[in-house]
Design a protein around this motif. Structure first.
Motif, PDB file in Angstrom:
ATOM      1  N   THR A  79      35.210  37.499  47.337  1.00 38.24           N
ATOM      2  CA  THR A  79      34.335  37.710  46.181  1.00 38.24           C
ATOM      3  C   THR A  79      34.578  39.046  45.494  1.00 38.24           C
ATOM      4  O   THR A  79      33.931  39.360  44.502  1.00 38.24           O
ATOM      5  CB  THR A  79      32.854  37.628  46.612  1.00 38.24           C
ATOM      6  N   ASP A  80      35.488  39.833  46.044  1.00 38.90           N
ATOM      7  CA  ASP A  80      35.861  41.089  45.398  1.00 38.90           C
ATOM      8  C   ASP A  80      37.326  41.369  45.701  1.00 38.90           C
ATOM      9  O   ASP A  80      37.993  40.594  46.389  1.00 38.90           O
ATOM     10  CB  ASP A  80      34.960  42.250  45.851  1.00 38.90           C
TER      11      ASP A  80
ATOM     12  N   THR B  55      38.713  43.815  47.423  1.00 41.49           N
ATOM     13  CA  THR B  55      39.037  44.667  48.569  1.00 41.49           C
ATOM     14  C   THR B  55      38.695  44.068  49.928  1.00 41.49           C
ATOM     15  O   THR B  55      39.303  44.432  50.934  1.00 41.49           O
ATOM     16  CB  THR B  55      38.318  46.028  48.447  1.00 41.49           C
ATOM     17  N   THR B  56      37.741  43.163  49.994  1.00 42.58           N
ATOM     18  CA  THR B  56      37.294  42.630  51.273  1.00 42.58           C
ATOM     19  C   THR B  56      38.375  41.777  51.924  1.00 42.58           C
ATOM     20  O   THR B  56      39.083  41.023  51.248  1.00 42.58           O
ATOM     21  CB  THR B  56      36.022  41.778  51.085  1.00 42.58           C
TER      22      THR B  56
ATOM     23  N   LEU C  19      40.617  39.161  40.722  1.00 38.94           N
ATOM     24  CA  LEU C  19      39.455  40.021  40.901  1.00 38.94           C
ATOM     25  C   LEU C  19      39.842  41.481  40.703  1.00 38.94           C
ATOM     26  O   LEU C  19      40.932  41.897  41.102  1.00 38.94           O
ATOM     27  CB  LEU C  19      38.869  39.823  42.299  1.00 38.94           C
TER      28      LEU C  19
ATOM     29  N   ASP D 204      37.989  45.425  41.114  1.00 39.09           N
ATOM     30  CA  ASP D 204      36.821  46.159  41.588  1.00 39.09           C
ATOM     31  C   ASP D 204      37.205  47.612  41.845  1.00 39.09           C
ATOM     32  O   ASP D 204      38.393  47.932  42.001  1.00 39.09           O
ATOM     33  CB  ASP D 204      36.303  45.552  42.893  1.00 39.09           C
TER      34      ASP D 204
END
Length: 208
Positions: free
Chosen positions: A35-36, A38-39, A187, A189
């Protein structure tokens, strides 16, 4: 309109995480998608680092064909998409990386025994996989390109020469995993502090 330098990004690999890209299983559960930017990927993907890629990086190509619908008078009243495809191109430089080899030869055609590798080249259809590319865009931003369902469709000529590494130039088709037209997730971020800056490639790990 003002120009904003923070919106100008590059596509440098985040070499602190698997060399910048991961190869995993196809998962059609969107709740497990990243959902981002970096995760880490959900463990259900069983993702392994793809390791070193060439300096050409990742190339995304989108092809869209349209059809113009005209009325009796010859006026265009509607433009519809008749064909749409997304392909990814990149060159893998780790020719003994198990995840890379299984991606381009097939799971059943690659045998890893310790540091020994056996490859059988066949006409088998290549597996569907997920691909996850993690990048540092500069300006304090992280960039991610995630394809939940991908299949290698072609591999370029492989040269065995003293003056160059054995590498695989890959072209992969990105599929519509849900049947609703969505194919590739991108994505952006703010970058996490631990991911900022240069680091050593971790692509040698996870090659069991």
């Amino acid at each position: 309109m003002a120009r904003t330098k923070s919106n100008v990004l590059v596509g440098a690999p985040n070499v602190k995480v698997g060399g910048g890209f991961f190869i995993g299983d196809v998962i059609d559960d969107e709740e497990k998608f990243p959902t981002d930017a970096t995760t880490e990927l959900d463990k259900s993907f069983n993702a392994a680092p793809g390791g070193y890629m060439s300096e050409d990086g990742l190339v995304k190509t989108t092809d869209r064909s349209t059809e113009k619908i005209k009325d009796w008078n010859g006026d265009i009243i509607l433009v519809v998409t008749s064909d749409h495809s997304v392909t990814l191109k990149f060159t893998c430089m780790e020719s003994a990386n198990a995840a890379v080899l299984k991606m381009i030869y097939g799971e059943d055609n690659v045998t890893i025994n310790g540091e020994s590798v056996k490859i059988v080249e066949t006409s088998d259809d290549l597996p569907h996989i997920s691909l996850d590319f993690l990048m540092l865009g500069g300006q304090g931003k992280a960039v991610r390109a995630f394809s939940p369902d991908t299949q290698v469709t072609s591999v370029g000529d492989v040269s065995f020469v003293r003056a160059g590494v054995i590498s695989y130039e890959v072209e992969a088709e990105v599929f519509d995993v849900f049947g609703d037209g969505r194919k590739l997730w991108q994505l952006m971020d703010p970058v996490k502090a631990a991911d900022d800056g240069d680091g050593e490639n971790g692509g040698a790990e996870g090659n069991e």
